[in-house]
Design a protein around this motif. Structure first.
Motif, PDB file in Angstrom:
ATOM      1  N   HIS A   1      -3.591   3.251   7.733  1.00 36.00           N
ATOM      2  CA  HIS A   1      -3.588   4.530   7.109  1.00 36.00           C
ATOM      3  C   HIS A   1      -4.533   5.273   7.294  1.00 36.00           C
ATOM      4  CE1 HIS A   1      -2.142   7.350   4.030  1.00 36.00           C
ATOM      5  NE2 HIS A   1      -0.754   6.967   4.431  1.00 36.00           N
TER       6      HIS A   1
ATOM      7  N   LYS B   1      -3.664  -0.242   4.508  1.00 39.24           N
ATOM      8  CA  LYS B   1      -4.767   0.682   4.122  1.00 39.24           C
ATOM      9  C   LYS B   1      -5.693   1.314   5.263  1.00 39.24           C
ATOM     10  CE  LYS B   1      -8.315   1.785   0.604  1.00 39.24           C
ATOM     11  NZ  LYS B   1      -9.054   2.380   1.572  1.00 39.24           N
TER      12      LYS B   1
ATOM     13  N   PHE C   1       0.938  -1.110  -0.176  1.00 38.49           N
ATOM     14  CA  PHE C   1      -0.110  -0.116   0.007  1.00 38.49           C
ATOM     15  C   PHE C   1       0.629   1.429   0.082  1.00 38.49           C
ATOM     16  CE2 PHE C   1      -2.127   3.411   2.169  1.00 38.49           C
ATOM     17  CZ  PHE C   1      -3.032   3.609   1.615  1.00 38.49           C
TER      18      PHE C   1
END
Length: 187
Positions: A83, A80, A16
């Motif tokens: 994040h 992801k 990612f």
């Protein structure tokens, strides 16, 4: 067996970065300097402090021609989600590799088999894909990314100046050594 001086072993993974998923292999580590930073798991405590600190050094690392890769045994989907939900990890711009198969963690000899998690391992890899430094720390000990800068500069200097070596606490522009018989016992 030491990994110093060995080429990164083959792998394929999904990572990612900046809102996108991308494929990564050992070939990504060739043609530039790379830092590979293993950590135990997303959504933990010490890990986000380390990855944020690494992000804080990212611009300087890029100026040195270094790409950064963080790796945990989580999936790229978990990266992801982390994040998107963590203020510290939300700052990360470098590549976050998922290693749910444990292939990369085994290749770098950082997998804690009984836990399915990686140790905290930092590797500096030269443009030929050869490992130049290895640092492994216990799970509760966070790393200081600024220490990488000096190590990378020393590794780059030695690569670019055959026959010279960097002594302890060497800083860019400092004196180096030229190993030879006359130096034996005089340092």
């Amino acid at each position: 067996m030491s990994l110093i001086g060995t080429e990164v072993q083959p792998f394929q993974a999904t990572a990612f970065q900046n809102g996108k998923f991308l494929d990564v292999t050992e070939q990504n580590f060739k043609g530039q300097w790379s830092v590979v930073c293993f950590y135990p798991a997303d959504f933990t405590f010490v890990c986000p402090t380390e990855l944020e600190d690494l992000q804080n050094q990212y611009a300087e690392l890029k100026q040195l021609g270094v790409e950064v890769y963080s790796v945990s045994t989580d999936t790229h989907f978990t990266h992801k989600a982390w994040h998107a939900s963590s203020p510290a990890i939300g700052k990360v711009e470098y590549i976050m590799i998922g290693d749910p198969s444990h292939v990369i963690s085994r290749n770098f000899d950082v997998l804690v088999e009984s836990e399915g998690l990686a140790d905290r391992g930092t590797f500096i890899i030269d443009p030929d894909g050869v490992i130049q430094t290895v640092e492994i720390t216990a799970g509760g000990i966070g790393r200081d990314a600024s220490a990488l800068i000096s190590k990378i500069k020393a590794a780059q200097y030695v690569r670019n100046n055959p026959g010279e070596v960097c002594p302890a606490k060497w800083q860019e522009g400092g004196e180096t050594l030229k190993p030879n018989l006359d130096l034996v016992g005089k340092i």
